[in-house]
Design a protein around this motif. Sequence first.
Motif, PDB file in Angstrom:
ATOM      1  N   LEU A  26       0.838  -1.189   0.000  1.00  0.00           N
ATOM      2  CA  LEU A  26       0.000   0.000   0.000  1.00  0.00           C
ATOM      3  C   LEU A  26       0.876   1.243   0.000  1.00  0.00           C
ATOM      4  CD1 LEU A  26      -2.737  -0.987   2.632  1.00  0.00           C
ATOM      5  CD2 LEU A  26      -2.808  -1.241   0.135  1.00  0.00           C
ATOM      6  N   TYR A  27       0.477   2.220  -0.787  1.00  0.00           N
ATOM      7  CA  TYR A  27       1.185   3.490  -0.845  1.00  0.00           C
ATOM      8  C   TYR A  27       0.216   4.581  -0.398  1.00  0.00           C
ATOM      9  CZ  TYR A  27       5.019   1.235  -3.322  1.00  0.00           C
ATOM     10  OH  TYR A  27       6.083   0.425  -3.652  1.00  0.00           O
ATOM     11  N   VAL A  28       0.674   5.414   0.523  1.00  0.00           N
ATOM     12  CA  VAL A  28      -0.147   6.467   1.097  1.00  0.00           C
ATOM     13  C   VAL A  28       0.493   7.814   0.805  1.00  0.00           C
ATOM     14  CG1 VAL A  28      -1.203   7.386   3.199  1.00  0.00           C
ATOM     15  CG2 VAL A  28      -0.878   4.915   2.951  1.00  0.00           C
ATOM     16  N   ALA A  29      -0.297   8.733   0.270  1.00  0.00           N
ATOM     17  CA  ALA A  29       0.171  10.091   0.009  1.00  0.00           C
ATOM     18  C   ALA A  29      -0.232  10.997   1.163  1.00  0.00           C
ATOM     19  CB  ALA A  29      -0.423  10.619  -1.295  1.00  0.00           C
ATOM     20  N   SER A  30       0.688  11.868   1.542  1.00  0.00           N
ATOM     21  CA  SER A  30       0.403  12.921   2.503  1.00  0.00           C
ATOM     22  C   SER A  30       0.284  14.243   1.758  1.00  0.00           C
ATOM     23  CB  SER A  30       1.521  13.023   3.547  1.00  0.00           C
ATOM     24  OG  SER A  30       1.604  11.856   4.338  1.00  0.00           O
ATOM     25  N   ARG A  31      -0.601  15.107   2.247  1.00  0.00           N
ATOM     26  CA  ARG A  31      -0.869  16.354   1.532  1.00  0.00           C
ATOM     27  C   ARG A  31       0.385  17.213   1.396  1.00  0.00           C
ATOM     28  NH1 ARG A  31      -4.145  21.611   2.199  1.00  0.00           N
ATOM     29  NH2 ARG A  31      -3.715  21.529   4.435  1.00  0.00           N
ATOM     30  N   GLY A  32       1.330  17.057   2.319  1.00  0.00           N
ATOM     31  CA  GLY A  32       2.544  17.851   2.261  1.00  0.00           C
ATOM     32  C   GLY A  32       3.494  17.466   1.156  1.00  0.00           C
ATOM     33  N   GLY A  33       3.231  16.350   0.440  1.00  0.00           N
ATOM     34  CA  GLY A  33       4.046  15.990  -0.707  1.00  0.00           C
ATOM     35  C   GLY A  33       4.805  14.691  -0.578  1.00  0.00           C
ATOM     36  N   GLN A  34       4.543  13.924   0.466  1.00  0.00           N
ATOM     37  CA  GLN A  34       5.250  12.669   0.665  1.00  0.00           C
ATOM     38  C   GLN A  34       4.384  11.481   0.253  1.00  0.00           C
ATOM     39  OE1 GLN A  34       4.881  14.987   3.378  1.00  0.00           O
ATOM     40  NE2 GLN A  34       6.732  15.944   2.509  1.00  0.00           N
ATOM     41  N   VAL A  35       5.047  10.435  -0.234  1.00  0.00           N
ATOM     42  CA  VAL A  35       4.404   9.149  -0.490  1.00  0.00           C
ATOM     43  C   VAL A  35       5.111   8.116   0.368  1.00  0.00           C
ATOM     44  CG1 VAL A  35       3.842   7.357  -2.181  1.00  0.00           C
ATOM     45  CG2 VAL A  35       3.682   9.771  -2.825  1.00  0.00           C
ATOM     46  N   TRP A  36       4.312   7.344   1.111  1.00  0.00           N
ATOM     47  CA  TRP A  36       4.823   6.364   2.058  1.00  0.00           C
ATOM     48  C   TRP A  36       4.456   4.959   1.596  1.00  0.00           C
ATOM     49  CZ3 TRP A  36       7.265   8.287   6.522  1.00  0.00           C
ATOM     50  CH2 TRP A  36       7.097   9.661   6.763  1.00  0.00           C
ATOM     51  N   LEU A  37       5.379   4.032   1.777  1.00  0.00           N
ATOM     52  CA  LEU A  37       5.138   2.618   1.504  1.00  0.00           C
ATOM     53  C   LEU A  37       4.746   1.907   2.790  1.00  0.00           C
ATOM     54  CD1 LEU A  37       5.368  -0.112  -0.071  1.00  0.00           C
ATOM     55  CD2 LEU A  37       7.812  -0.070   0.522  1.00  0.00           C
ATOM     56  N   LEU A  38       3.608   1.209   2.749  1.00  0.00           N
ATOM     57  CA  LEU A  38       3.224   0.268   3.798  1.00  0.00           C
ATOM     58  C   LEU A  38       3.372  -1.111   3.184  1.00  0.00           C
ATOM     59  CD1 LEU A  38      -0.039   1.948   5.194  1.00  0.00           C
ATOM     60  CD2 LEU A  38       2.350   2.435   5.770  1.00  0.00           C
ATOM     61  N   ALA A  39       4.477  -1.776   3.453  1.00  0.00           N
ATOM     62  CA  ALA A  39       4.771  -3.051   2.806  1.00  0.00           C
ATOM     63  C   ALA A  39       3.739  -4.099   3.170  1.00  0.00           C
ATOM     64  CB  ALA A  39       6.164  -3.531   3.193  1.00  0.00           C
ATOM     65  N   ALA A  40       3.511  -5.033   2.235  1.00  0.00           N
ATOM     66  CA  ALA A  40       2.442  -6.016   2.378  1.00  0.00           C
ATOM     67  C   ALA A  40       2.558  -6.822   3.661  1.00  0.00           C
ATOM     68  CB  ALA A  40       2.424  -6.942   1.166  1.00  0.00           C
ATOM     69  N   GLY A  41       3.762  -7.100   4.118  1.00  0.00           N
ATOM     70  CA  GLY A  41       3.921  -7.881   5.336  1.00  0.00           C
ATOM     71  C   GLY A  41       3.439  -7.166   6.574  1.00  0.00           C
ATOM     72  N   GLY A  42       3.467  -5.834   6.538  1.00  0.00           N
ATOM     73  CA  GLY A  42       2.958  -5.057   7.652  1.00  0.00           C
ATOM     74  C   GLY A  42       3.880  -4.993   8.848  1.00  0.00           C
ATOM     75  N   ASP A  43       5.089  -5.542   8.734  1.00  0.00           N
ATOM     76  CA  ASP A  43       5.991  -5.608   9.881  1.00  0.00           C
ATOM     77  C   ASP A  43       6.975  -4.442   9.918  1.00  0.00           C
ATOM     78  OD1 ASP A  43       4.826  -8.034  10.627  1.00  0.00           O
ATOM     79  OD2 ASP A  43       6.205  -9.175   9.360  1.00  0.00           O
ATOM     80  N   GLU A  44       7.141  -3.741   8.808  1.00  0.00           N
ATOM     81  CA  GLU A  44       8.106  -2.660   8.742  1.00  0.00           C
ATOM     82  C   GLU A  44       7.404  -1.317   8.941  1.00  0.00           C
ATOM     83  OE1 GLU A  44      11.315  -3.139   8.471  1.00  0.00           O
ATOM     84  OE2 GLU A  44      11.047  -5.321   8.336  1.00  0.00           O
ATOM     85  N   PRO A  45       8.104  -0.339   9.525  1.00  0.00           N
ATOM     86  CA  PRO A  45       7.507   0.992   9.649  1.00  0.00           C
ATOM     87  C   PRO A  45       7.333   1.624   8.282  1.00  0.00           C
ATOM     88  CG  PRO A  45       9.830   1.032  10.269  1.00  0.00           C
ATOM     89  CD  PRO A  45       9.459  -0.405  10.084  1.00  0.00           C
ATOM     90  N   PRO A  46       6.447   2.636   8.156  1.00  0.00           N
ATOM     91  CA  PRO A  46       6.260   3.308   6.864  1.00  0.00           C
ATOM     92  C   PRO A  46       7.585   3.850   6.333  1.00  0.00           C
ATOM     93  CG  PRO A  46       4.606   4.015   8.444  1.00  0.00           C
ATOM     94  CD  PRO A  46       5.601   3.209   9.207  1.00  0.00           C
ATOM     95  N   LEU A  47       7.774   3.704   5.031  1.00  0.00           N
ATOM     96  CA  LEU A  47       9.005   4.134   4.380  1.00  0.00           C
ATOM     97  C   LEU A  47       8.676   5.219   3.365  1.00  0.00           C
ATOM     98  CD1 LEU A  47      12.067   3.666   3.754  1.00  0.00           C
ATOM     99  CD2 LEU A  47      11.307   2.011   2.019  1.00  0.00           C
ATOM    100  N   THR A  48       9.354   6.361   3.462  1.00  0.00           N
ATOM    101  CA  THR A  48       9.160   7.427   2.486  1.00  0.00           C
ATOM    102  C   THR A  48       9.795   7.027   1.159  1.00  0.00           C
ATOM    103  OG1 THR A  48       9.289   9.067   4.255  1.00  0.00           O
ATOM    104  CG2 THR A  48       9.442   9.872   2.003  1.00  0.00           C
ATOM    105  N   VAL A  49       8.989   6.946   0.091  1.00  0.00           N
ATOM    106  CA  VAL A  49       9.507   6.546  -1.214  1.00  0.00           C
ATOM    107  C   VAL A  49       9.460   7.689  -2.234  1.00  0.00           C
ATOM    108  CG1 VAL A  49       8.974   4.113  -0.861  1.00  0.00           C
ATOM    109  CG2 VAL A  49       7.247   5.612  -1.888  1.00  0.00           C
ATOM    110  N   LEU A  50       8.830   8.795  -1.882  1.00  0.00           N
ATOM    111  CA  LEU A  50       8.804   9.980  -2.740  1.00  0.00           C
ATOM    112  C   LEU A  50       8.546  11.187  -1.859  1.00  0.00           C
ATOM    113  CD1 LEU A  50       8.763  11.235  -5.656  1.00  0.00           C
ATOM    114  CD2 LEU A  50       6.275  10.948  -5.596  1.00  0.00           C
ATOM    115  N   ASP A  51       9.275  12.267  -2.108  1.00  0.00           N
ATOM    116  CA  ASP A  51       9.047  13.510  -1.366  1.00  0.00           C
ATOM    117  C   ASP A  51       9.151  14.674  -2.340  1.00  0.00           C
ATOM    118  OD1 ASP A  51       8.901  15.686   0.312  1.00  0.00           O
ATOM    119  OD2 ASP A  51      10.270  14.864   1.817  1.00  0.00           O
TER     120      ASP A  51
END
Length: 350
Positions: A26-51
């Motif tokens: 899952l990829y989540v966008a924040s209004r401030g301009g960031q895109v975060w990865l929520l990996a399918a396993g769900g065990d890792e913290p959100p990772l910024t993949v675009l800013d």
Amino acid sequence: MLAPVVSLTEPIALVARPGTGDPGDLYVASRGGQVWLLAAGGDEPPLTVLDIGDLTTNRCEMGLLGIAFSPDGSKLYAHYTDLEGNNQVVEYPMAGQRVLEDGGRRVLDVTQPACNHNGGHLVFGPDGHLWIGLGDGGGANDTFGHGQNLNSVLGAMIRIDPEAGGGTGYTIPPGNPFTDGGARPEIWAYGARNPWRFSFDRTTGDLWIADVGQNEWEEIHRLAAGDGWEPGTNLGWPLFEGNERFSGTATPDDLVPPIHVYSHEDGCSITGGHVYRGSAIPDLVGTYVFGDYCAGHLWGLSVDDQGMFTRIELGVSVPPVSLVSFGEDAGGELYALSFDGTVYRLDAAG
């Protein structure tokens, strides 16, 4: 019930990346301009993949407003307002789970006359083309005259093919209703005020559009896939707000009224969602789930055998003045995004 999934600043859009399984990355966008990865396993913290926070401003109703993956998951499309307040749709290639910001290619640039009614949602439809919702240019009372203006993409749902742009821009897909002249060929439907979230039913293909009202009424339109999504549909603004006359005297032949409206006694700004096609809540299958930004309530819209729509209470809500979006994972489970800083998953009651 609503189960908190992750806390992020101003989450505004959530999409699953095709080809990454069920429920998928899952990829989540924040209004401030960031895109975060929520990996399918769900065990890792959100990772910024675009800013792209340095490219956008989040004042007024602006910011990073929508993201979508190409059908094969190889490209991410971002829809944001730039530092001048204009809409930009940019295509980014993917490298593994990350977004290659340096490889960004501008697809669409739309000048905005005001800071509100930016629209901003974008979705690849079952037809493989990119659908984009744009508001009427802002202000009030359709002050810039875009709602019924077929020579402007503002106040419209547009359909384009970004893959066939020859390296720049986009092309117009066959079947768009206004390709013979007299209107912008990108337009599929017009007469929108601010289509704040739309979606395709993954089972039927029907297109559901939630359009934010002004003084009294919020509205939902459904364009049936069986009717080819009713090309050239006039959603009515500013001639009508909901089913009520707002301005003028004309009732165009191409007018398609909403299937559901609710008054500002119940809320003030609709947030469109999805037809539920998951497995966690069997009783909800086939129900269109949506809500209201101001009230914070989540509702369902069900249809009976006679085609009559009824709004049902789901008994869940987020804090008032915070419900900004819904998302769907690869398995059809739904998520609600709140400006309280939380991404929630809609689960069966415990």
